[in-house]
Design an enzyme around this catalytic site. Structure first.
Site, short mmCIF file in Angstrom:
data_model
loop_
_atom_site.label_atom_id
_atom_site.label_comp_id
_atom_site.label_asym_id
_atom_site.label_seq_id
_atom_site.Cartn_x
_atom_site.Cartn_y
_atom_site.Cartn_z
N ASP A 71 -7.27 -0.30 -54.61
CA ASP A 71 -6.30 0.66 -54.60
C ASP A 71 -6.23 0.86 -56.65
OD1 ASP A 71 -3.95 2.19 -53.12
OD2 ASP A 71 -2.96 1.62 -55.40
N GLU A 73 -5.49 2.69 -60.16
CA GLU A 73 -4.07 3.96 -60.79
C GLU A 73 -4.88 4.38 -61.29
OE1 GLU A 73 -1.16 4.94 -58.56
OE2 GLU A 73 -1.50 3.07 -57.60
N ASP A 170 -10.51 6.47 -53.34
CA ASP A 170 -10.83 5.20 -54.24
C ASP A 170 -12.31 5.15 -55.35
OD1 ASP A 170 -8.21 3.82 -54.97
OD2 ASP A 170 -7.91 4.46 -53.25
N HIS A 228 2.74 3.37 -55.76
CA HIS A 228 2.05 3.51 -56.42
C HIS A 228 2.00 2.65 -58.05
CE1 HIS A 228 1.28 8.10 -54.64
NE2 HIS A 228 3.20 8.05 -55.19
N ASP A 233 0.55 -2.08 -53.64
CA ASP A 233 -0.19 -1.69 -53.14
C ASP A 233 -1.20 -1.81 -52.24
OD1 ASP A 233 1.69 1.05 -53.36
OD2 ASP A 233 -0.25 2.61 -54.68
#
Length: 258
Positions: A71, A73, A170, A228, A233
């Site tokens: 995941d 960011e 992603d 987030h 996550d």
């Protein structure tokens, strides 16, 4: 049982001897099966599965030895900045037989096009400027991912693994888009994945409009950590996968070939 048979054989009526012999055979068979079970458990452990037969029996057989939960960011703002750049790169290695986390890769990434994080980005992700300053750039982080994959045995052709993401962004948009911008190749193992939203909708019959929050709510799970946060996550994704697997769900690739 063996001692009883030998010491008491002369006192056992002939009519009961067949039953005693049958009981002795059953005892030997039970001992044999117990030894086999121990051998299987040792072999599983030696191959990194580390699961007892009892633990494995609670899950249906999955198609993959390992699930790689990911995941990202990325840099962001309102209105959105371009190009976005990955600033957190976490992966959890999830054992496909036990659905437990066996290893973690986690690095922050130095953005180069927009090196200064916006207040909106920090508020959304919890990532402050000091967490990315001086960190490796994306090319260096991808090299370390490949080293980690090799160390974990994930590049062995006999080991089946697949990435799992919450959505297609992603690996369909973010990573290939940034790699294209920087002129970097995308490793083949990033080109197939399971979209957890799709898997959840197949299993539960409803689309999780709000992503992890809806999936946790639908499965009566407590949300882990901070929304987030990439690593948090990933932990939520892993927990949802384990819960769905307990219910008998078999995970399958959802992405289409590039």
């Amino acid at each position: 049982m063996v001692a009883l048979f030998h010491t008491g054989a002369a006192k056992i009526p002939p009519s009961l001897l067949p039953r005693v012999r049958q009981a002795l055979c059953s005892h030997r068979l039970l001992c044999f099966l117990q030894r086999c079970g121990s051998t299987v458990n040792r072999k599983l452990a030696s191959h990194g599965f580390g699961a007892s037969m009892a633990a494995m029996s609670s899950f249906p057989p999955q198609r993959y030895h390992y699930f790689l939960v990911l995941d990202f960011e990325a840099t962001c703002d309102k209105p959105q900045i371009h190009p976005q750049e990955i600033i957190e790169f976490p992966i959890l290695k999830l054992n496909g037989r036990t659905m437990e986390i066996e290893s973690t890769f986690h690095m922050y990434v130095q953005p180069v096009v927009h090196p200064q994080l916006t207040p909106f980005c920090t508020e959304l992700t919890g990532i402050i400027q000091g967490m990315v300053d001086g960190q490796p750039n994306l090319q260096q982080v991808l090299e370390r991912v490949d080293e980690w994959m090799a160390k974990e045995g994930l590049l062995d052709p006999s080991v089946k693994s697949i990435f799992v993401t919450c959505g297609d962004w992603d690996l369909k948009v973010m990573l290939p888009g940034q790699c294209q911008y920087l002129g970097l190749p995308v490793a083949d193992y990033f080109k197939q994945w399971i979209n957890l939203k799709k898997a959840y909708s197949f299993a539960m019959g409803s689309w999780p409009k709000n992503g992890l929050l809806d999936m946790n709510k639908g499965l009566n799970l407590q949300h882990i950590g901070r929304p987030h946060s990439g690593i948090d996550d990933c932990k939520n994704i892993a927990n949802i996968m384990k819960t769905l697997a307990h219910r008998g769900f078999i995970f399958k690739q959802t992405s289409k070939p590039f």
